[in-house]
Design a protein around this motif. Structure first.
Motif, PDB file in Angstrom:
ATOM      1  N   ASP A  68     -12.254  29.711   2.782  1.00  0.00           N
ATOM      2  CA  ASP A  68     -11.460  28.847   3.521  1.00  0.00           C
ATOM      3  C   ASP A  68     -10.418  29.725   4.468  1.00  0.00           C
ATOM      4  OD1 ASP A  68     -12.638  26.533   2.513  1.00  0.00           O
ATOM      5  OD2 ASP A  68     -11.076  25.928   1.498  1.00  0.00           O
ATOM      6  N   CYS A  85     -18.961  29.251  11.101  1.00  0.00           N
ATOM      7  CA  CYS A  85     -17.659  28.995  10.825  1.00  0.00           C
ATOM      8  C   CYS A  85     -17.244  28.053  11.479  1.00  0.00           C
ATOM      9  CB  CYS A  85     -16.785  30.342  11.098  1.00  0.00           C
ATOM     10  SG  CYS A  85     -15.186  30.126  10.587  1.00  0.00           S
ATOM     11  N   ARG A 102     -18.302  25.509  -0.201  1.00  0.00           N
ATOM     12  CA  ARG A 102     -17.695  26.283   1.069  1.00  0.00           C
ATOM     13  C   ARG A 102     -17.816  27.697   0.777  1.00  0.00           C
ATOM     14  NH1 ARG A 102     -14.123  21.912   1.092  1.00  0.00           N
ATOM     15  NH2 ARG A 102     -12.435  23.604   0.539  1.00  0.00           N
ATOM     16  N   TRP A 105      -8.090  23.194   9.941  1.00  0.00           N
ATOM     17  CA  TRP A 105      -8.158  24.666   9.160  1.00  0.00           C
ATOM     18  C   TRP A 105      -9.696  25.145   9.371  1.00  0.00           C
ATOM     19  CZ3 TRP A 105     -12.081  24.125   4.947  1.00  0.00           C
ATOM     20  CH2 TRP A 105     -12.400  22.709   4.732  1.00  0.00           C
ATOM     21  N   ASN A 106      -9.994  26.301   9.091  1.00  0.00           N
ATOM     22  CA  ASN A 106     -11.258  26.978   9.158  1.00  0.00           C
ATOM     23  C   ASN A 106     -12.167  27.238   7.912  1.00  0.00           C
ATOM     24  OD1 ASN A 106     -10.893  27.469  12.024  1.00  0.00           O
ATOM     25  ND2 ASN A 106      -9.402  28.538  11.305  1.00  0.00           N
ATOM     26  N   TYR A 107     -13.288  27.178   7.878  1.00  0.00           N
ATOM     27  CA  TYR A 107     -14.266  27.422   6.716  1.00  0.00           C
ATOM     28  C   TYR A 107     -15.535  28.372   7.128  1.00  0.00           C
ATOM     29  CZ  TYR A 107     -17.268  23.640   7.221  1.00  0.00           C
ATOM     30  OH  TYR A 107     -18.348  22.589   7.537  1.00  0.00           O
ATOM     31  N   SER A 134     -16.109  18.314   0.335  1.00  0.00           N
ATOM     32  CA  SER A 134     -14.956  18.120  -0.249  1.00  0.00           C
ATOM     33  C   SER A 134     -15.094  17.735  -1.557  1.00  0.00           C
ATOM     34  CB  SER A 134     -14.006  17.498   0.587  1.00  0.00           C
ATOM     35  OG  SER A 134     -14.240  16.063   0.535  1.00  0.00           O
TER      36      SER A 134
END
Length: 393
Positions: free
Chosen positions: A282, A334, A279, A323-325, A344
């Motif tokens: 975050d 995004c 990623r 959440w956002n990433y 993850s």
């Protein structure tokens, strides 16, 4: 007859063409044809001068099943118009109705819709938006405003700009709303003030995941409003349940900015962040806005987050951890994970989402030119975010 509505500006920004939606309950014997009879008139707060403004009447329904001293036949109707209100001021708008001889109104605005089926083109003086011909998803956004640039993706699968909602529950393949060919429950609503498309049906291969996606385009307004709902009707175990995804190519956008919790604005060069499969970065789910931008043009596609909620009808609290990433590879995007293990430290996990779970979000896509110089670069985005997050009272 007439009713009145007082709009108050509370944030110190003069409002120009701000969309207002009213829900009216009118005695049924006082009007025959709401769309033909209703007029909206604004009263200038300084001079008292009245001015008729374009309005759009929709959703009319009349109740007349019981008549007694407590309940009277009532017509419920919705009306939309665009309001101009000075900063820290109030303005009265009058709603006139009940003239059976009124001519049908004709309001010229800059809102133009063309095309057929799902592949419509919607434009006003600020932008032109092209919807994908198979899915109805936002495919391209052309910024006008003397910029003449195009925000798009066109790198993989159908290439749409707006991908989500999306779900991945192995062994079934990953499905995004942009893959949703010939979506069911498709409808549109057109008028001089706004144009809406809605898709409402189960996602392909996932009959237990019902999605509703609404786009709303306004006359004389730089933002595209996006609402979506995910309803999980049966127990489901997922590797990914996501929403809020905007995917772009690297031809135009170079950098990424976001509003921090402390009020500062962060900014990074996209290709200087970690690359796929790691990623890029975050972001907190409460991030007010983020934007893909190019300071050389200068232009941006900003996303203003407005509402986000989850609800489980049975068995306690909703299962989600939003959440956002930021992520980049051949593209940049995004997204907002809701229940998610895919990228993850332990991507082999499969997590439960209970039947009766619903996830709702509302946001705005804001293509715009950036301000002059570093100090004012994101001022157009900031002003838009404040107005959207604090609408006229």
């Amino acid at each position: 007859y007439y009713g009145s509505n007082v709009l108050e500006e509370t944030e110190g920004f003069a409002r120009k063409a701000e969309p207002v939606h009213l829900l009216l309950g009118l005695y049924a014997d006082r009007l025959n044809d709401p769309a033909r009879e209703i007029r909206i008139v604004g009263i200038d707060p300084d001079t008292g001068r009245p001015e008729e403004v374009p309005c759009q009447v929709y959703g009319a329904s009349t109740w007349d099943k019981m008549q007694d001293e407590h309940c009277q036949p009532t017509t419920t109707v919705e009306v939309a118009f665009l309001a101009d209100v000075p900063a820290f001021a109030s303005k009265v708008y009058l709603i006139f109705y009940g003239n059976p001889d009124a001519d049908a109104p004709g309001y010229p605005t800059d809102l133009v819709v063309s095309g057929e089926g799902y592949g419509l083109t919607v434009e006003n003086s600020h932008y032109k938006t092209i919807l994908h011909p198979k899915s109805g998803a936002i495919d391209e956004i052309h910024l006008k405003q003397n910029a003449n640039v195009v925000f798009d993706h066109h790198r993989e699968t159908n290439g749409s700009l707006h991908w989500n909602p999306g779900v991945y529950a192995p062994p079934r393949t990953w499905i995004h709303a942009s893959d949703w060919e010939n979506p069911g429950g498709y409808s549109t609503m057109s008028g001089p003030v706004f144009f809406t498309t809605k898709r409402h049906a189960p996602l392909p291969l996932y009959p237990e995941v019902v999605c509703s996606i609404t786009y709303r385009f306004y006359a004389d307004n730089p933002c595209i409003m996006v609402e979506s709902m995910i309803d999980v009707t049966k127990d489901l175990d997922v590797v990914a349940l996501r929403n809020g995804e905007i995917v772009l190519n690297h031809d135009l956008v170079r950098e990424f900015a976001w509003k921090k919790a402390d009020g500062e604005i962060g900014s990074v060069v996209i290709k200087e962040r970690p690359r796929h499969p790691t990623r890029g970065m975050d972001l907190c789910v409460s991030t007010p806005w983020f934007a893909f931008y190019n300071r050389e043009v200068p232009c941006a596609l900003a996303i203003v987050n407005l509402d986000l909620s989850a609800y489980r009808r049975e068995r306690g609290l909703a299962e989600w951890a939003p959440w956002n990433y930021l992520h980049w590879g051949p593209w940049v995007y995004c997204a907002r994970p809701l229940v998610y293990t895919f990228i993850s430290a332990n991507p082999q996990r499969v997590m439960h989402v209970s039947a009766g779970s619903s996830f709702y979000e509302r946001m705005a896509f804001h293509p715009c030119r950036l301000g002059r110089g570093e100090a004012e670069r994101f001022l157009p985005v900031e002003e838009t975010a404040v107005k959207l997050q604090h609408p006229l009272r």
